[in-house]
Design a protein around this motif. Structure first.
Motif, PDB file in Angstrom:
ATOM      1  N   GLU A 129      49.402  65.610   9.203  1.00 23.84           N
ATOM      2  CA  GLU A 129      48.960  66.840   9.343  1.00 23.84           C
ATOM      3  C   GLU A 129      48.831  67.854   7.872  1.00 23.84           C
ATOM      4  O   GLU A 129      49.588  67.241   7.101  1.00 23.84           O
ATOM      5  N   PRO A 130      47.710  68.559   7.735  1.00 21.81           N
ATOM      6  CA  PRO A 130      47.810  69.058   6.442  1.00 21.81           C
ATOM      7  C   PRO A 130      48.810  69.765   5.878  1.00 21.81           C
ATOM      8  O   PRO A 130      49.453  70.555   6.949  1.00 21.81           O
ATOM      9  N   PRO A 131      49.563  69.743   4.935  1.00 20.65           N
ATOM     10  CA  PRO A 131      50.996  70.516   4.558  1.00 20.65           C
ATOM     11  C   PRO A 131      50.612  71.996   4.957  1.00 20.65           C
ATOM     12  O   PRO A 131      51.487  72.754   5.276  1.00 20.65           O
ATOM     13  N   SER A 132      49.530  72.619   4.579  1.00 27.73           N
ATOM     14  CA  SER A 132      49.151  74.015   4.717  1.00 27.73           C
ATOM     15  C   SER A 132      49.624  74.436   6.151  1.00 27.73           C
ATOM     16  O   SER A 132      49.804  75.350   6.516  1.00 27.73           O
ATOM     17  N   THR A 133      49.623  73.497   7.211  1.00 24.91           N
ATOM     18  CA  THR A 133      49.959  73.806   8.660  1.00 24.91           C
ATOM     19  C   THR A 133      51.343  74.251   8.676  1.00 24.91           C
ATOM     20  O   THR A 133      51.726  74.967   9.502  1.00 24.91           O
ATOM     21  N   PHE A 134      52.132  73.851   7.799  1.00 26.77           N
ATOM     22  CA  PHE A 134      53.711  74.218   7.943  1.00 26.77           C
ATOM     23  C   PHE A 134      53.974  75.327   6.964  1.00 26.77           C
ATOM     24  O   PHE A 134      55.271  75.541   6.684  1.00 26.77           O
ATOM     25  N   PHE A 135      53.079  75.990   6.186  1.00 22.77           N
ATOM     26  CA  PHE A 135      53.155  76.943   5.387  1.00 22.77           C
ATOM     27  C   PHE A 135      52.049  78.080   5.586  1.00 22.77           C
ATOM     28  O   PHE A 135      51.264  78.655   5.011  1.00 22.77           O
ATOM     29  N   PRO A 136      52.448  78.385   6.946  1.00 23.29           N
ATOM     30  CA  PRO A 136      51.287  79.605   7.269  1.00 23.29           C
ATOM     31  C   PRO A 136      51.447  80.751   6.779  1.00 23.29           C
ATOM     32  O   PRO A 136      52.644  81.501   6.402  1.00 23.29           O
ATOM     33  N   SER A 137      50.615  81.728   7.130  1.00 22.96           N
ATOM     34  CA  SER A 137      50.573  83.198   6.592  1.00 22.96           C
ATOM     35  C   SER A 137      50.916  83.975   7.702  1.00 22.96           C
ATOM     36  O   SER A 137      50.924  85.431   7.078  1.00 22.96           O
ATOM     37  N   ASP A 138      50.904  83.543   8.839  1.00 20.04           N
ATOM     38  CA  ASP A 138      51.012  84.751  10.194  1.00 20.04           C
ATOM     39  C   ASP A 138      51.662  84.026  11.137  1.00 20.04           C
ATOM     40  O   ASP A 138      52.074  82.739  11.243  1.00 20.04           O
ATOM     41  N   GLY A 139      52.077  84.748  12.367  1.00 15.56           N
ATOM     42  CA  GLY A 139      53.014  84.208  13.268  1.00 15.56           C
ATOM     43  C   GLY A 139      52.098  83.101  14.193  1.00 15.56           C
ATOM     44  O   GLY A 139      52.780  82.221  14.571  1.00 15.56           O
ATOM     45  N   VAL A 140      50.843  83.418  14.277  1.00 16.08           N
ATOM     46  CA  VAL A 140      50.154  82.307  14.916  1.00 16.08           C
ATOM     47  C   VAL A 140      50.273  80.998  14.487  1.00 16.08           C
ATOM     48  O   VAL A 140      50.216  79.946  14.987  1.00 16.08           O
ATOM     49  N   GLY A 141      50.154  80.932  12.928  1.00 17.23           N
ATOM     50  CA  GLY A 141      50.335  79.706  12.240  1.00 17.23           C
ATOM     51  C   GLY A 141      51.619  79.054  12.337  1.00 17.23           C
ATOM     52  O   GLY A 141      51.882  77.815  12.479  1.00 17.23           O
ATOM     53  N   VAL A 142      52.838  79.953  12.602  1.00 19.65           N
ATOM     54  CA  VAL A 142      54.019  79.641  12.717  1.00 19.65           C
ATOM     55  C   VAL A 142      53.946  78.644  14.158  1.00 19.65           C
ATOM     56  O   VAL A 142      54.850  77.696  14.474  1.00 19.65           O
ATOM     57  N   GLU A 143      53.630  79.292  15.271  1.00 19.39           N
ATOM     58  CA  GLU A 143      53.465  78.697  16.626  1.00 19.39           C
ATOM     59  C   GLU A 143      52.728  77.481  16.739  1.00 19.39           C
ATOM     60  O   GLU A 143      53.238  76.600  17.284  1.00 19.39           O
ATOM     61  N   VAL A 144      51.787  77.230  15.875  1.00 18.34           N
ATOM     62  CA  VAL A 144      50.933  75.907  15.731  1.00 18.34           C
ATOM     63  C   VAL A 144      51.747  74.988  15.179  1.00 18.34           C
ATOM     64  O   VAL A 144      51.948  73.940  15.625  1.00 18.34           O
ATOM     65  N   ALA A 145      52.568  75.241  13.993  1.00 13.95           N
ATOM     66  CA  ALA A 145      53.528  74.376  13.466  1.00 13.95           C
ATOM     67  C   ALA A 145      54.720  73.722  14.192  1.00 13.95           C
ATOM     68  O   ALA A 145      55.120  72.753  14.644  1.00 13.95           O
ATOM     69  N   ARG A 146      55.448  74.973  14.939  1.00 11.33           N
ATOM     70  CA  ARG A 146      56.392  74.632  16.178  1.00 11.33           C
ATOM     71  C   ARG A 146      55.954  73.801  17.138  1.00 11.33           C
ATOM     72  O   ARG A 146      56.569  72.721  17.564  1.00 11.33           O
ATOM     73  N   ARG A 147      54.685  73.950  17.608  1.00  9.13           N
ATOM     74  CA  ARG A 147      54.339  73.018  18.695  1.00  9.13           C
ATOM     75  C   ARG A 147      54.420  71.380  18.053  1.00  9.13           C
ATOM     76  O   ARG A 147      54.558  70.577  18.762  1.00  9.13           O
ATOM     77  N   ILE A 148      53.813  71.343  17.002  1.00 11.50           N
ATOM     78  CA  ILE A 148      54.025  69.980  16.382  1.00 11.50           C
ATOM     79  C   ILE A 148      55.245  69.578  16.181  1.00 11.50           C
ATOM     80  O   ILE A 148      55.585  68.150  16.440  1.00 11.50           O
ATOM     81  N   CYS A 149      56.179  70.476  15.727  1.00 10.48           N
ATOM     82  CA  CYS A 149      57.414  69.950  15.311  1.00 10.48           C
ATOM     83  C   CYS A 149      58.246  69.846  16.775  1.00 10.48           C
ATOM     84  O   CYS A 149      59.434  68.969  16.792  1.00 10.48           O
TER      85      CYS A 149
END
Length: 94
Positions: free
Chosen positions: A18-38
Motif C-alpha cells: 500500500e502507499p505509505p500515505s495510507t498510514f499517515f492520514p490527515s483525518d478520521g476517515v483515513g484512519v479507518e481505511v488504514a485500520r481495515r488494512i491492519c
C-alpha cells in the motif's frame, strides 16, 4: 532488534503493498481505511509493539492511531506503578 530483522517483519505486513500515505492520514476517515488494512495483518501485534517501543508519534501502526498508542502507553505506565486510570486523580488545569 537490528534493521534487517525489522525490515523482514515489515515486508510481511499488509501495508507493504500500500502507499505509505495510507498510514499517515490527515483525518478520521483515513484512519479507518488504514485500520481495515491492519485488521487482518499477520504482523499487526509486532507492528504496534514496534511503534510503542520506539515512541513513534505519527501514523497508524498495528491498527492504532497516535491517540490510541498514547493511551496504551499511559495504561502501561500506570499498571507498572500498580495504578489504574480509575485511581488517578486528574490535575486541575487553570
Amino acid at each position: 532488534m537490528n534493521e534487517y530483522q525489522i525490515a523482514k517483519w515489515m515486508q510481511r505486513g499488509s501495508c507493504a503493498h500500500e502507499p505509505p500515505s495510507t498510514f499517515f492520514p490527515s483525518d478520521g476517515v483515513g484512519v479507518e481505511v488504514a485500520r481495515r488494512i491492519c485488521a487482518t495483518c499477520p504482523v499487526k501485534e509486532r507492528c504496534l509493539e514496534y511503534a510503542l517501543e520506539n515512541r513513534i508519534e505519527h501514523g497508524v501502526w498495528g491498527g492504532c492511531s497516535e491517540r490510541e498508542r498514547r493511551r496504551i502507553l499511559r495504561r502501561r505506565r500506570l499498571a507498572a506503578q500498580g495504578l489504574t486510570e480509575d485511581t488517578v486523580v486528574p490535575t486541575p488545569t487553570r
